[in-house]
Scaffold this active site. Structure first.
Site, PDB file in Angstrom:
ATOM      1  N   SER A  47      10.239 -28.716  37.815  1.00 47.06           N
ATOM      2  CA  SER A  47      11.196 -28.260  38.818  1.00 47.06           C
ATOM      3  C   SER A  47      11.951 -27.051  38.241  1.00 47.06           C
ATOM      4  O   SER A  47      12.403 -27.086  37.098  1.00 47.06           O
ATOM      5  CB  SER A  47      12.189 -29.388  39.129  1.00 47.06           C
ATOM      6  OG  SER A  47      13.154 -28.939  40.032  1.00 47.06           O
ATOM      7  N   SER A 119       3.575 -31.850  41.110  1.00 48.69           N
ATOM      8  CA  SER A 119       2.289 -32.519  40.847  1.00 48.69           C
ATOM      9  C   SER A 119       2.105 -32.799  39.352  1.00 48.69           C
ATOM     10  O   SER A 119       1.283 -32.180  38.691  1.00 48.69           O
ATOM     11  CB  SER A 119       1.113 -31.705  41.408  1.00 48.69           C
ATOM     12  OG  SER A 119       1.190 -30.331  41.142  1.00 48.69           O
TER      13      SER A 119
END
Ligand code: ADP
Length: 212
Positions: A47, A119
């Site tokens: 992130s 992912s």
């Protein structure tokens, strides 16, 4: 990561008597009509690494050039398609499986798809790759260290995760498995956004996915 039986068999239809029928339009014919080679460009990384920033800029760059491109981004699919999924390992796997299937359908329809999701699991990304034809999947490792991502803290999520307000946060309390052999690796801590976008576009041009 442990996978339950249901996850492993998730690529198989649950019911019997389900047959696959190919489109009567050949993939080459459709690609010719589009003027580019359909492909899923799969961004993966922590992130704040820059997936969304690069993918959004790539989409706009291509669309301005007349290339039919579309982005699937971050939280958006969690509002709709995947609103019933959380962040447990099983739900993350199912989240990526569904997104991968949507990417495949969009590329079947002839688009260039940019997907921007953390992912975190290698096996999940590899399953998505396997669902695409050869050359139909480009993995882009958006590589920035946890320190860089945390110092950016674009959405304030790292601060919350460190404060224990977000369980199972990738990089802090949940794992991230970096790709071994991505088609592209972009170290965003050492590059500008423009340079990073140019790397992706350059790859697509050099490998004849899009005209120069
Ligand atoms: P992610 O989608 O991976 O969670 P975002 O794209 O939302 O990350 O945030 C990345 C942040 O890093 C943005 O504020 C962006 O401007 C900044 N940034 C700095 N350098 C780069 C780069 N080379 N590529 C992408 N983003 C960068």
């Amino acid at each position: 990561m442990m996978k339950n039986k249901e996850t492993i068999s998730a690529q198989q239809p649950k019911s019997e008597n389900i047959a696959w029928s190919d489109s009567l339009v050949a993939a080459e014919l459709r690609a010719g009509l589009m003027g580019h080679k359909p492909v899923t460009v799969w961004f993966t990384g922590l992130s704040g690494a820059g997936k969304s920033t690069i993918a959004r800029a790539c989409e706009v760059t291509l669309v301005k050039r007349g290339v039919k491109a579309f982005i699937l981004d971050g939280d958006n699919v969690r509002h709709g398609l995947n609103s019933n999924l959380g962040f447990s390992p099983e739900d993350r796997t199912e989240n990526i499986r569904r997104i991968g299937e949507v990417c495949k359908l969009f590329t079947d329809a002839g688009l260039i798809v940019f997907s921007a999701f953390i992912s975190p699991y290698k096996s999940d990304r590899n399953l998505v790759r396997e669902r695409h034809p050869a050359g139909g999947f480009i993995e882009v490792y958006v590589d920035a260290s946890l320190e860089v991502c945390e110092s950016r803290d674009v959405k304030g999520l790292y601060r919350k995760a460190r404060a224990g307000e977000i369980p199972e946060f990738t990089g802090i309390s949940a794992p991230y498995e970096a790709p071994d052999a991505p088609e592209l690796r972009i170290k965003t801590g050492e590059k500008t956004v423009a340079e990073s976008v140019a790397e992706v576009i350059g790859y697509l041009e050099a490998n004849k996915y899009i005209p120069v």
